[in-house]
Scaffold this motif. Structure first.
Motif, PDB file in Angstrom:
ATOM      1  N   ILE A 118       0.851  -1.200   0.000  1.00 38.98           N
ATOM      2  CA  ILE A 118       0.000   0.000   0.000  1.00 38.98           C
ATOM      3  C   ILE A 118       0.882   1.244   0.000  1.00 38.98           C
ATOM      4  CG2 ILE A 118      -1.635   1.352   1.375  1.00 38.98           C
ATOM      5  CD1 ILE A 118      -2.853  -1.311   2.327  1.00 38.98           C
ATOM      6  N   TRP A 357      -5.707  -3.758  -1.928  1.00 42.74           N
ATOM      7  CA  TRP A 357      -6.687  -3.499  -0.889  1.00 42.74           C
ATOM      8  C   TRP A 357      -7.866  -4.460  -1.016  1.00 42.74           C
ATOM      9  CZ3 TRP A 357      -7.351   2.394   0.371  1.00 42.74           C
ATOM     10  CH2 TRP A 357      -6.094   2.945   0.615  1.00 42.74           C
ATOM     11  N   SER A 361      -8.960  -7.190   1.793  1.00 44.64           N
ATOM     12  CA  SER A 361     -10.322  -7.131   2.320  1.00 44.64           C
ATOM     13  C   SER A 361     -11.038  -8.461   2.112  1.00 44.64           C
ATOM     14  CB  SER A 361     -11.103  -6.003   1.632  1.00 44.64           C
ATOM     15  OG  SER A 361     -12.460  -6.014   2.006  1.00 44.64           O
ATOM     16  N   LEU A 366      -8.917  -6.336   5.975  1.00 42.53           N
ATOM     17  CA  LEU A 366      -9.366  -4.943   5.919  1.00 42.53           C
ATOM     18  C   LEU A 366     -10.896  -4.948   5.899  1.00 42.53           C
ATOM     19  CD1 LEU A 366      -6.930  -3.301   3.303  1.00 42.53           C
ATOM     20  CD2 LEU A 366      -6.937  -2.998   5.787  1.00 42.53           C
ATOM     21  N   PHE A 370     -13.874  -2.496   1.237  1.00 37.38           N
ATOM     22  CA  PHE A 370     -12.813  -2.457   0.231  1.00 37.38           C
ATOM     23  C   PHE A 370     -12.934  -3.569  -0.812  1.00 37.38           C
ATOM     24  CE2 PHE A 370     -10.905   0.027   3.655  1.00 37.38           C
ATOM     25  CZ  PHE A 370     -10.372   1.096   2.953  1.00 37.38           C
ATOM     26  N   ALA A 383     -12.583   0.886  -2.917  1.00 34.62           N
ATOM     27  CA  ALA A 383     -11.126   0.797  -2.772  1.00 34.62           C
ATOM     28  C   ALA A 383     -10.430   1.719  -3.763  1.00 34.62           C
ATOM     29  CB  ALA A 383     -10.668  -0.648  -2.974  1.00 34.62           C
TER      30      ALA A 383
END
Length: 493
Positions: A118, A357, A361, A366, A370, A383
């Motif tokens: 990220i 992401w 997720s 997460l 997302f 996302a």
């Protein structure tokens, strides 16, 4: 997947991924460095703090010796790429380093790499966006359109801003403006990604050809304006500058991993993947060295420090000298090639960031928002929007050098974990099928780890501090949120 790719196809894929914005933007930051008026612990590269037992005045530039830095980076990428290829060949699905480590090394290591990716994707695209904006400014200048630099440059300028005559436009620090082109290009491409984009092979090939053509045009026309005196001294800051230059320019090479991740589609991965990786790095290194040598021969290396568009600005400086008028149209050609290259880079990396992401997720690490897919466009819209906003706003505020430093430490750390993963799995799961196996046992993975750590040491101390803060935040999120939502979580009785 169908096994259709050979070494030529893999090399074309790798060259297209590596030749992006770095050769037009970050190369100036690597050559010129980030020299400060006074010594500072935070701004000193870690390697200098260790060897010199004290602070130095900022991050040294490589100068013309960036050519040596580029060779070092290519060697590190070759070692890491082979490790990446083995890890990718063990997983029966296409994906990112996060996907591979989740399936082979477990959830915690996968979380660390995902959290790191990220950071890597975000700061990489912030850097590219600022470079894109600098080229838009040059295009407006070529067209004769004058707009206040307040809205075309980052709000924070550590080295200030000067015109081509060396006169100060802004002093170092905050100047209260905002980099609107950098902000807008990210949001515009975010809208495109939310609505869905299917990039055909033909379109990608055209973009690759445009980028390479722009590079060759610069080298061909610029070589006749080289002044040998600009190469003296060749390595103004010694090995410290060479290492710092390699550390800054490293992330521009990371597209080579597209070769390793395509191993599933190779006719003969044991033969084709090493050839594809090494051929990609050889071709791209030659192009990068060509640009670096012509650029530092055309203008003094100090003049490109902090410049977001060093290649086209060098053409502009030379075009104002006697006999340089014929570079007027060359500058436009290089400008357009650079802009095309950066748009494609931002698009691909924003896509990649949102997909990381999405994958985290989907694994419940997460929030579920997302991994929600837009009912009409069938894309991870939430996302994608979050990734777009979190990249666009900082892109309007900070300079290209700051972003490049953070992107590089994230990339190098991910490569350290991937290389260590190969070593661990050789002992932990030796019988697992590997479509590709790194030769010479643990030698190459160990060398990959050592060289990546060495390049990390070329980055400023403040970059390390920021990176560790980011990792600590990530571990806190994992311990108090992600771990408890994981499908593998088993609460204590």
């Amino acid at each position: 997947m169908k096994k259709t790719l050979g070494p030529v196809s893999l090399t074309a894929l790798g060259v297209g991924a590596v030749i992006g914005s770095g050769i037009f933007t970050v190369i100036g930051v690597a050559i010129g460095g980030n020299q400060m008026s006074a010594a500072s612990l935070a701004d000193s590269p870690v390697i200098d703090l260790i060897l010199h037992h004290g602070a130095v005045a900022g991050r040294p530039g490589a100068g013309p010796a960036l050519a040596v830095s580029l060779i070092l980076v290519a060697i590190v990428c070759a070692l890491t790429g082979l490790c990446y290829a083995e890890l990718a060949s063990m997983i029966p699905i296409a994906g990112s380093a996060y996907t591979y480590t989740y399936a082979t090394l477990g959830e915690l290591v996968a979380w660390i790499i995902g959290w790191d990716l990220i950071l890597e994707y975000a700061f990489s695209n912030m850097s590219v966006s600022v470079g894109f904006a600098a080229h838009v400014v040059d295009l407006l200048d070529w067209l004769g359109l004058k707009i206040s630099p307040k809205w075309l440059s980052p709000a924070y300028l550590p080295l200030g801003l000067q015109d081509l005559q060396g006169r100060d436009i802004y002093l170092p620090g905050w100047h209260g403006g905002f980099n609107i082109p950098a902000f807008l290009i990210v949001l515009l491409l975010t809208v495109v990604l939310v609505r869905g984009i299917k990039e055909s092979a033909e379109t990608n090939n055209i973009m690759v050809l445009v980028k390479i053509a722009a590079i060759l045009v610069f080298i061909f026309f610029g070589i006749s304006f080289i002044h040998p005196g600009n190469y003296v001294p060749f390595s103004p800051n010694g090995w410290s500058g060479v290492l710092a230059g390699g550390s800054i320019i490293f992330f521009t090479y990371i597209g080579f991993d597209s070769v390793s991740t395509a191993s599933e589609e190779c006719k003969d991965p044991q033969r084709d993947v090493p050839i594809g990786i090494l051929a990609t790095l050889v071709v791209c290194t030659i192009l990068y060295i060509g640009v670096a040598m012509v650029l530092t021969g055309m203008v003094p290396w100090q003049s490109v420090a902090g410049d977001g568009a060093p290649v086209v600005n060098a053409l502009k400086r030379v075009s104002l000298t006697p006999g340089g008028h014929r570079l007027h149209w060359v500058r436009l050609a290089v400008l357009l090639g650079a802009i095309v290259g950066m748009i494609s880079s931002i698009l691909v990396f924003q896509l990649g960031q949102a997909r990381v992401w999405f994958a985290m997720s989907r694994d419940r690490l997460l929030p579920s928002a997302f991994s929600k897919v837009h009912p009409r466009f069938r894309t991870p819209a939430f996302a994608t929007w979050v990734a777009g906003v979190l990249v666009a706003i900082p892109a309007g505020l900070f300079d290209v050098g700051t972003f490049a430093e953070m992107s590089n430490i994230g990339t190098l750390f991910a490569f350290v974990l991937v290389s260590m993963g190969v070593i661990v799995l050789r002992y932990k799961d030796p019988k697992r099928h590997r479509g590709f196996r790194v030769p010479f046992g643990p030698v190459i993975p160990v060398l990959s780890v050592l060289f990546c750590v060495l390049l990390m040491a070329g980055l400023p101390a403040k970059t390390w501090i920021r990176f560790f803060v980011w990792l600590v935040i990530g571990l806190v999120v994992y311990v108090f949120y992600s771990r408890k939502r994981s499908e593998f979580y088993a609460p204590e009785a």
